[in-house]
Enzyme design. Structure first.
Site, mmCIF file in Angstrom:
data_model
loop_
_atom_site.group_PDB
_atom_site.id
_atom_site.type_symbol
_atom_site.label_atom_id
_atom_site.label_comp_id
_atom_site.label_asym_id
_atom_site.label_seq_id
_atom_site.Cartn_x
_atom_site.Cartn_y
_atom_site.Cartn_z
ATOM 1 N N HIS A 1 0.826 -1.198 0.000
ATOM 2 C CA HIS A 1 0.000 0.000 0.000
ATOM 3 C C HIS A 1 0.870 1.262 0.000
ATOM 4 C CE1 HIS A 1 -4.049 -1.506 0.339
ATOM 5 N NE2 HIS A 1 -3.722 -2.307 1.351
ATOM 6 N N CYS B 1 0.607 1.929 -5.463
ATOM 7 C CA CYS B 1 -0.371 2.757 -6.166
ATOM 8 C C CYS B 1 0.147 4.166 -6.432
ATOM 9 C CB CYS B 1 -1.667 2.839 -5.367
ATOM 10 S SG CYS B 1 -2.595 1.299 -5.323
ATOM 11 N N ARG C 1 0.270 2.908 -11.343
ATOM 12 C CA ARG C 1 1.174 2.192 -10.456
ATOM 13 C C ARG C 1 2.568 2.798 -10.551
ATOM 14 N NH1 ARG C 1 -3.054 0.765 -9.136
ATOM 15 N NH2 ARG C 1 -3.934 -1.356 -8.979
#
Length: 225
Positions: A124, A193, A202
């Site tokens: 994340h 991300c 990305r």
């Protein structure tokens, strides 16, 4: 009277919606981090306890045969000095939402740690501890160090982060597309991300294996120098 009722009802609705939004922001920005801190610490503790009784080889080549990776289970611990001296995250098998709430996730179809191919890991950018919040800071030559309890693996970043789209799955190929690598090798791919609070794109970083050493020799220079 009717107008007053409408205004009061609308005001109460706005207050309720505002409260829900505030609570959601607190959950995303704070509570998921609290959950992640507990989960990642627990995963590292589980790994370290598993490693205590595992046979440790005096040389890398003498290491025992590796066990298959099991979905949702920890397989290694990662350190990235560029992202902070205390930056330490477990790597688990799989990239499902449940796995990524506990740490970083290894793409199951990619190589094992340290082996020929492309050991690929997702994490994340924000929420659940923000492991890759500072991902754009990574630069060529930066160390990415992992251990599986028997061996230290030091990878070196090959190039600055690349921005691409989620459908660009070639970034985790055995010889990753656009990486600049020109043949088979022992590679590492990190993905997260982009933008920071979105997921339309990305960010990708590639690295190559630079050195290995058994844990009996202590931590590698990349973590102590």
């Amino acid at each position: 009277m009717t107008v007053r009722l409408i205004v009061r009802t609308f005001s109460e609705l706005c207050l309720t919606v505002g409260t829900v939004i505030v609570l959601f922001v607190v959950y995303v920005m704070y509570w998921t981090g609290v959950q992640a801190q507990s989960a990642t610490a627990g995963q590292i503790d589980i790994l370290e306890r598993e490693w205590v009784d595992r046979p440790v080889a005096e040389t890398v080549t003498a290491a025992p045969p590796p066990e298959p990776y099991r979905a949702g289970r920890g397989i290694a611990v990662m350190y990235v000095p560029r992202l902070g001296k205390d930056w330490e995250w477990p790597v688990l098998e799989g990239t499902s939402p449940g796995v990524l709430k506990k740490g970083l996730g290894h793409y199951p179809a990619t190589a094992r740690l340290g082996e020929t191919g492309n050991f690929s890991v997702a994490g994340h950018r924000r929420t659940y501890g923000d492991p890759f919040k500072d991902f754009p800071r990574l630069r060529p030559g930066d160390a990415v160090v992992l251990t599986d309890g028997t061996t230290w693996y030091t990878y070196r970043v090959a190039r600055a982060p690349l921005r691409t789209v989620p459908t660009d799955i070639g970034v985790i190929d055995p010889v990753p597309r656009k990486s600049g690598f020109d043949g088979p090798g022992r590679y590492l791919t990190l993905t997260t991300c982009e933008p920071e609070w979105g997921s339309s794109h990305r960010l990708i970083v590639w690295a190559h294996l630079d050195a290995t050493q058994p844990v009996t020799q202590g931590k590698p220079l990349a973590l102590t120098g």
